[in-house]
Motif scaffolding. Structure first.
Motif, PDB file in Angstrom:
ATOM      1  N   THR A  20       0.846  -1.202   0.000  1.00 33.53           N
ATOM      2  CA  THR A  20       0.000   0.000   0.000  1.00 33.53           C
ATOM      3  C   THR A  20       0.878   1.247   0.000  1.00 33.53           C
ATOM      4  O   THR A  20       0.633   2.200  -0.741  1.00 33.53           O
ATOM      5  N   ARG A  21       1.921   1.216   0.840  1.00 33.92           N
ATOM      6  CA  ARG A  21       2.839   2.362   0.920  1.00 33.92           C
ATOM      7  C   ARG A  21       3.497   2.649  -0.437  1.00 33.92           C
ATOM      8  O   ARG A  21       3.783   3.777  -0.784  1.00 33.92           O
ATOM      9  N   HIS A  22       3.714   1.572  -1.224  1.00 35.25           N
ATOM     10  CA  HIS A  22       4.361   1.767  -2.529  1.00 35.25           C
ATOM     11  C   HIS A  22       3.348   1.958  -3.662  1.00 35.25           C
ATOM     12  O   HIS A  22       3.711   1.969  -4.839  1.00 35.25           O
ATOM     13  N   GLY A  23       2.068   2.053  -3.266  1.00 35.95           N
ATOM     14  CA  GLY A  23       1.049   2.351  -4.281  1.00 35.95           C
ATOM     15  C   GLY A  23       0.560   1.153  -5.073  1.00 35.95           C
ATOM     16  O   GLY A  23       0.007   1.316  -6.162  1.00 35.95           O
ATOM     17  N   PHE A  24       0.738  -0.063  -4.530  1.00 36.77           N
ATOM     18  CA  PHE A  24       0.289  -1.263  -5.252  1.00 36.77           C
ATOM     19  C   PHE A  24      -0.771  -2.021  -4.456  1.00 36.77           C
ATOM     20  O   PHE A  24      -0.969  -1.774  -3.267  1.00 36.77           O
ATOM     21  N   ASN A  75       4.470 -13.760  -1.500  1.00 33.33           N
ATOM     22  CA  ASN A  75       3.997 -12.376  -1.619  1.00 33.33           C
ATOM     23  C   ASN A  75       5.099 -11.499  -2.175  1.00 33.33           C
ATOM     24  O   ASN A  75       6.233 -11.525  -1.700  1.00 33.33           O
ATOM     25  N   MET A  76       4.738 -10.739  -3.194  1.00 34.24           N
ATOM     26  CA  MET A  76       5.706  -9.883  -3.867  1.00 34.24           C
ATOM     27  C   MET A  76       5.769  -8.531  -3.162  1.00 34.24           C
ATOM     28  O   MET A  76       4.745  -8.025  -2.693  1.00 34.24           O
ATOM     29  N   LEU A  77       6.964  -7.958  -3.138  1.00 39.39           N
ATOM     30  CA  LEU A  77       7.155  -6.645  -2.513  1.00 39.39           C
ATOM     31  C   LEU A  77       7.751  -5.683  -3.543  1.00 39.39           C
ATOM     32  O   LEU A  77       8.903  -5.242  -3.416  1.00 39.39           O
ATOM     33  N   PRO A  78       6.976  -5.350  -4.561  1.00 43.02           N
ATOM     34  CA  PRO A  78       7.543  -4.489  -5.612  1.00 43.02           C
ATOM     35  C   PRO A  78       7.732  -3.058  -5.111  1.00 43.02           C
ATOM     36  O   PRO A  78       6.901  -2.534  -4.379  1.00 43.02           O
ATOM     37  N   ALA A  79       8.841  -2.466  -5.524  1.00 48.85           N
ATOM     38  CA  ALA A  79       9.103  -1.081  -5.119  1.00 48.85           C
ATOM     39  C   ALA A  79       9.076  -0.148  -6.323  1.00 48.85           C
ATOM     40  O   ALA A  79       9.325   1.040  -6.187  1.00 48.85           O
TER      41      ALA A  79
END
Ligand code: FAD
Length: 451
Positions: A320-324, A371-375
């Protein structure tokens, strides 16, 4: 759009929707009238529970939203409870506790509602012993899209022909409808993700609380040792929980839990009813016995539960913090393919998204979540492609594209990955039979609504 309606137009995955009106019926007569009006006017209706779903199922894409939040009836009896759709698992747990009973399904998100967990056939950490929600329902009271109210008990058979759709050889599967000639209504409605009927209330089985339950978080110096322990402990018979926290996930947790041993490269969360023999088991498994956490105190078990639950919470917070939106798998494979699937995940993730993923979950059921953590946008695209690739791989190994979260709208396209066209057609025929105008939960399970 009113701000009140806006709160119902997303779920815990971050998926967003839109709708024309919100209804919050106070009783089943009101519910029935709303459904009848919607049917007569051909208006799609989406049912909302607590909104903890991860597949966009409660998120309307037009039409009306019906929130079930006023259905809060709760009675506790010896061996069973009668619970309204809106009762949370937390309330159910706390109200059953004084009678020394518990409700077995535990999707770890205890704010989830009874109606939502029935509709997704939720399972979670204790399903290793107790299976999914479906198994724990004695009776269901439902409303159909035309406003008709019905009550079904276990064994009450559906009154139309249903073909056999084979299930994968996995311990859990909640992708699409369960179909079997001679099946009962509970099996059909449970897991149908708000597309066949509205759950009003349910009679749920309560089990006696065991005299003692122990919980533990067992750390290992290598992932290989953790996985060896899984294979051995799966057979021990007295565990009700066998959960995995891979190295990526342990490292992700360290900021919140600095007490995680520095040399730990994997962990297993276990819960059982008999502590006897565990010293020997830990030693035989070469676990980091001294550094591991064990307790029979309910307070500590709650601490362990929070440790495990903070993983999905932190993942949601990160994306959420990264806009996804949340980008996670819910695939399970047959137990003998567990390691193959894990190895595949590991190789592909290390190649394509090193440092931007976590792996954890219900390894006792060969059902871990990646779970992916895309930045960045580019990483999100890679993550999205990997999610599809992993789904295809899980199916190739005889697995399922949804073990517990359901497909909702976000994963509706995956039904056709797992089932051949004739089985998807059979599911669509059931939908058409019960909801000819295709109004309930439109967009869930089936990407196109063409009835
Ligand atoms: C941090 C976190 C961890 C989670 N871990 C797990 C886990 O381990 N295992 C697991 O199974 N799930 C897990 N979930 C997912 C989620 O909690 C479950 O899917 C839960 O069943 C959703 O319940 P809800 O009341 O929030 O339903 P909602 O999100 O409101 O709705 C879910 C679906 O059910 C339908 N629905 C809701 N109520 C009704 C009703 N009364 N009648 C008909 N249809 C209805 C909706 O239309 C929608 O399709 C997790 C979620 C979070 C946020």
């Amino acid at each position: 759009m009113s701000s009140e309606l806006a709160t119902y137009l997303s779920d815990a995955s971050g998926y967003k929707g839109h709708a024309e009106r919100l209804f919050v019926p106070a009783d089943e007569l009101e519910l029935s009238n709303i459904l009848r009006d919607a049917s007569q006017q051909h208006i799609p209706v989406t049912i909302s529970g607590a909104g903890t779903g991860l597949a966009g199922g409660r998120v309307a894409q037009g039409g009306w939203v019906i929130s079930m939040e006023k259905f809060r009836k709760l009675e506790i009896h010896r061996g069973w409870a009668r619970a309204g759709a809106a009762v949370s698992l937390l309330t159910l747990r706390d109200t059953a506790l004084p009678s020394k009973q518990f409700y077995a399904p535990d999707p770890t998100e205890i704010t989830a509602s009874v109606g939502g967990t029935i509709s997704t056939n939720a399972s979670g950490s204790r399903s290793f012993r107790f299976g999914s929600t479906r198994r724990h329902i004695n009776a269901l009271r439902v409303a159909f899209v035309d406003g008709r109210i019905a009550e079904f008990r276990k064994g009450d058979k559906v009154d139309f022909n249903v073909p056999h759709v084979p299930l994968p050889n996995t311990k859990k599967c909640t992708a699409g409808y369960r179909l079997e000639p001679g099946m009962d209504w509970i099996d059909l409605i449970c897991g149908s993700e708000g597309t066949l009927a509205v759950v009003i209330e349910a009679e749920l089985q309560l089990l006696p609380l065991p005299a003692e339950i122990f919980g533990g978080i067992v750390f290992f110096a290598s992932d290989e040792e953790a996985l060896n322990a899984v294979d051995t402990w799966r057979e021990t018979g007295n565990l009700r929980m066998l959960e995995y926290v891979g190295k990526s996930a342990l490292d992700f947790l360290r900021a919140r839990f600095p007490e995680i041993p520095a040399t730990a490269a994997g962990a297993l969360l276990i819960e059982g009813e008999d502590l006897d023999g565990w010293d020997d088991r830990l030693e035989a498994a070469n676990a980091m016995s001294e550094a591991s956490w064990f307790s029979t105190e309910p307070r500590d078990r709650e601490r362990f539960r929070k440790f495990r639950h903070s993983l999905p919470e932190l993942v949601i917070e990160f994306v959420t913090r990264h806009g996804f939106m949340k980008m996670g798998t819910d695939y399970a494979v047959p137990v003998p393919r567990n390691r193959d699937m894990l190895r595949y995940y590991q190789q592909r993730l290390e190649k394509e998204l090193p440092g931007h993923y976590v792996v954890y979950g219900h390894i006792g059921d060969a059902h871990v979540h990646v779970n992916m953590l895309p930045a960045s946008g580019a990483q999100a695209e890679t993550a999205s492609a990997l999610l599809k690739e992993f789904a295809a791989k899980a199916v190739e190994m005889g697995g399922t594209v949804s073990a517990e979260h359901g497909l909702g709208k976000r994963k509706a396209g995956m039904l056709a990955l797992q089932y051949p066209p004739e089985h998807v057609a059979a599911m669509r025929a059931v939908k058409r039979h019960l909801d000819p105008k295709w109004l309930l939960g439109r967009g869930n399970l089936f990407p196109s609504d063409a009835a």
